[in-house]
Design a protein around this motif. Sequence first.
Motif, PDB file in Angstrom:
ATOM      1  N   VAL A 178       1.700 -13.091 -20.638  1.00 17.85           N
ATOM      2  CA  VAL A 178       0.285 -13.104 -20.253  1.00 17.85           C
ATOM      3  C   VAL A 178       0.205 -13.645 -18.841  1.00 17.85           C
ATOM      4  N   PHE A 179      -0.732 -13.106 -18.044  1.00 20.39           N
ATOM      5  CA  PHE A 179      -0.738 -13.483 -16.635  1.00 20.39           C
ATOM      6  C   PHE A 179      -2.090 -13.215 -15.994  1.00 20.39           C
ATOM      7  N   TYR A 180      -2.271 -13.829 -14.834  1.00 16.85           N
ATOM      8  CA  TYR A 180      -3.383 -13.551 -13.921  1.00 16.85           C
ATOM      9  C   TYR A 180      -2.752 -13.181 -12.594  1.00 16.85           C
ATOM     10  N   ALA A 181      -3.038 -11.974 -12.093  1.00 11.20           N
ATOM     11  CA  ALA A 181      -2.417 -11.497 -10.854  1.00 11.20           C
ATOM     12  C   ALA A 181      -3.435 -11.463  -9.730  1.00 11.20           C
ATOM     13  N   TRP A 182      -3.016 -11.901  -8.549  1.00 11.05           N
ATOM     14  CA  TRP A 182      -3.904 -11.917  -7.389  1.00 11.05           C
ATOM     15  C   TRP A 182      -3.115 -11.601  -6.131  1.00 11.05           C
ATOM     16  N   THR A 183      -3.666 -10.714  -5.304  1.00 10.13           N
ATOM     17  CA  THR A 183      -3.096 -10.459  -3.980  1.00 10.13           C
ATOM     18  C   THR A 183      -4.226 -10.439  -2.968  1.00 10.13           C
ATOM     19  N   GLY A 184      -3.934 -10.889  -1.755  1.00  6.80           N
ATOM     20  CA  GLY A 184      -4.938 -10.937  -0.697  1.00  6.80           C
ATOM     21  C   GLY A 184      -4.445 -10.252   0.550  1.00  6.80           C
ATOM     22  N   ALA A 185      -4.596 -10.923   1.665  1.00  8.04           N
ATOM     23  CA  ALA A 185      -4.182 -10.352   2.948  1.00  8.04           C
ATOM     24  C   ALA A 185      -2.671 -10.461   3.122  1.00  8.04           C
ATOM     25  N   ASN A 186      -2.188  -9.937   4.237  1.00  4.72           N
ATOM     26  CA  ASN A 186      -0.762 -10.016   4.544  1.00  4.72           C
ATOM     27  C   ASN A 186      -0.428 -11.385   5.132  1.00  4.72           C
ATOM     28  N   LEU A 187      -0.913 -12.421   4.493  1.00  2.60           N
ATOM     29  CA  LEU A 187      -0.675 -13.796   4.913  1.00  2.60           C
ATOM     30  C   LEU A 187      -0.428 -14.640   3.682  1.00  2.60           C
ATOM     31  N   ILE A 188       0.638 -15.380   3.685  1.00  2.00           N
ATOM     32  CA  ILE A 188       0.922 -16.235   2.534  1.00  2.00           C
ATOM     33  C   ILE A 188      -0.072 -17.386   2.466  1.00  2.00           C
ATOM     34  N   SER A 189      -0.723 -17.690   3.591  1.00  5.69           N
ATOM     35  CA  SER A 189      -1.712 -18.765   3.610  1.00  5.69           C
ATOM     36  C   SER A 189      -2.877 -18.463   2.672  1.00  5.69           C
ATOM     37  N   SER A 190      -3.304 -17.190   2.599  1.00  7.94           N
ATOM     38  CA  SER A 190      -4.415 -16.831   1.718  1.00  7.94           C
ATOM     39  C   SER A 190      -4.043 -17.041   0.257  1.00  7.94           C
ATOM     40  N   ALA A 191      -2.774 -16.809  -0.070  1.00 13.21           N
ATOM     41  CA  ALA A 191      -2.317 -17.031  -1.443  1.00 13.21           C
ATOM     42  C   ALA A 191      -2.307 -18.528  -1.770  1.00 13.21           C
ATOM     43  N   ASN A 234       0.854  -1.180   0.000  1.00 11.03           N
ATOM     44  CA  ASN A 234       0.000   0.000   0.000  1.00 11.03           C
ATOM     45  C   ASN A 234       0.893   1.235   0.000  1.00 11.03           C
ATOM     46  N   PRO A 235       0.732   2.132  -0.986  1.00 15.44           N
ATOM     47  CA  PRO A 235       1.645   3.294  -1.075  1.00 15.44           C
ATOM     48  C   PRO A 235       1.554   4.238   0.107  1.00 15.44           C
ATOM     49  N   GLN A 236       0.412   4.257   0.798  1.00 17.31           N
ATOM     50  CA  GLN A 236       0.270   5.152   1.946  1.00 17.31           C
ATOM     51  C   GLN A 236       0.830   4.536   3.232  1.00 17.31           C
ATOM     52  N   SER A 237       0.394   3.308   3.518  1.00 16.61           N
ATOM     53  CA  SER A 237       0.783   2.683   4.787  1.00 16.61           C
ATOM     54  C   SER A 237       1.997   1.774   4.672  1.00 16.61           C
ATOM     55  N   GLY A 238       2.297   1.336   3.447  1.00 16.11           N
ATOM     56  CA  GLY A 238       3.388   0.379   3.273  1.00 16.11           C
ATOM     57  C   GLY A 238       2.981  -1.034   3.618  1.00 16.11           C
ATOM     58  N   PHE A 239       1.719  -1.236   3.973  1.00 18.03           N
ATOM     59  CA  PHE A 239       1.216  -2.558   4.354  1.00 18.03           C
ATOM     60  C   PHE A 239       1.282  -3.496   3.158  1.00 18.03           C
ATOM     61  N   PRO A 240       1.903  -4.664   3.307  1.00 14.30           N
ATOM     62  CA  PRO A 240       2.056  -5.576   2.162  1.00 14.30           C
ATOM     63  C   PRO A 240       0.854  -6.488   1.958  1.00 14.30           C
ATOM     64  N   TYR A 241       0.474  -6.685   0.705  1.00 12.75           N
ATOM     65  CA  TYR A 241      -0.534  -7.671   0.319  1.00 12.75           C
ATOM     66  C   TYR A 241       0.186  -8.762  -0.460  1.00 12.75           C
ATOM     67  N   ARG A 242       0.060  -9.986   0.020  1.00  8.16           N
ATOM     68  CA  ARG A 242       0.809 -11.085  -0.588  1.00  8.16           C
ATOM     69  C   ARG A 242      -0.094 -11.923  -1.490  1.00  8.16           C
ATOM     70  N   GLY A 243       0.494 -12.405  -2.565  1.00 12.20           N
ATOM     71  CA  GLY A 243      -0.262 -13.224  -3.499  1.00 12.20           C
ATOM     72  C   GLY A 243       0.661 -13.866  -4.508  1.00 12.20           C
ATOM     73  N   PHE A 244       0.189 -14.007  -5.729  1.00 13.86           N
ATOM     74  CA  PHE A 244       1.011 -14.609  -6.775  1.00 13.86           C
ATOM     75  C   PHE A 244       0.580 -14.081  -8.140  1.00 13.86           C
ATOM     76  N   THR A 245       1.483 -14.204  -9.082  1.00 11.48           N
ATOM     77  CA  THR A 245       1.177 -13.924 -10.474  1.00 11.48           C
ATOM     78  C   THR A 245       1.237 -15.245 -11.223  1.00 11.48           C
ATOM     79  N   LEU A 246       0.101 -15.655 -11.765  1.00 11.22           N
ATOM     80  CA  LEU A 246       0.055 -16.869 -12.569  1.00 11.22           C
ATOM     81  C   LEU A 246       0.538 -16.491 -13.961  1.00 11.22           C
ATOM     82  N   LEU A 247       1.818 -16.728 -14.209  1.00 14.97           N
ATOM     83  CA  LEU A 247       2.502 -16.226 -15.400  1.00 14.97           C
ATOM     84  C   LEU A 247       2.863 -17.365 -16.340  1.00 14.97           C
TER      85      LEU A 247
END
Length: 354
Positions: free
Chosen positions: A214-227, A195-208
Amino acid sequence: MLAEYAETAYRGKQAAKFRNEIATGERDSMYCRYQSKQALFPWGNVFGHCYDSYQSAAFKYNLSGKAEHYRNVLGCTPNILSLSTIGRKVSDILLLIWVCIHLTILLCLFFIPVFLYLLGNEKQGTLALCYIFLMWAFSKFFNLTIWKLIRKKVKASRVNFERTKGLVWMDNNSGSHSLKFPFEEFNAHYKVQNNPQSGFPYRGFTLLHFKKDVFYAWTGANLISSAFLHWELLQNFMDVTQPLADIPQFEYYREFDKTTADFDKANGRPKYFWYRVDKSFLKKMSQAKNEQLKEFNDDEQLDNLLMGKPIKKLNPPEIFKFPWKYAENIKPESEIKFGKTAWQKFTSFLMIDL
């Protein structure tokens, strides 16, 4: 009604070449060059289920008819899962801005005139009410008329996953989804977005794709478990050798999928279970997921992912495989009711329909 599975369908395995021959420096897209060098998510299950935080919303969308509405708008068939990818087109950003502006106007419509009336300034309150109402009405008129004509082009910002043939439909920037690639040719590369304001990271993956940009990008919470859960959801939907995960998001697809229909029949699963079960059952599923998460050290597993070490695999509780056996209130099939409540109809009228 049941489609035959093509021989090219993804069957839970990936050839080593798609992991070993990843194109990196020669890619045209800077984003794809960067992502192609990031850590790889392992194929296969870690949690053994796909129940994530989105399932509560999926449950509501199914019953209100919102899910069916979106499938009709997107032209999805019973073997295609259409998902929005993050940050692919300028139209996505403009769409988000429009939603935020409309919501802001709506809030102002309710609060600013009331605030002015409470201050005793009735003339200014009435004037504010008129101006804000006109802005809301213009946005709503655009939504009901012009937006419907251009909405189909927004489908280009989505990625379609076709289960029966194991194909991923990618955007070719013209909105026709003519680019199709086998699912097994994609790798899930670790992605973090701050997040550019808070710096809070959202973790996910890019299905590349292992070679194409070509890709599908997804990010969720600050937990790798959600990814991991979302990655397993995609693998589950595309793997025709196993039944679909028993989650609200996939209820629509179950009767049309041969593997899943056979599994449901063999195990006596109630038809349309997620349309018939009481919403309180979602809490029981979420509690089971939270209990399992206690066995998953998120920081440790993130380190393992980034260093290429094995990820700890968990044994899922039986409730995720046979949820109907743990549900207390399952309505008769004849009592299934679809459609919005009076409150949902009112709020839908106020908001814009995407």
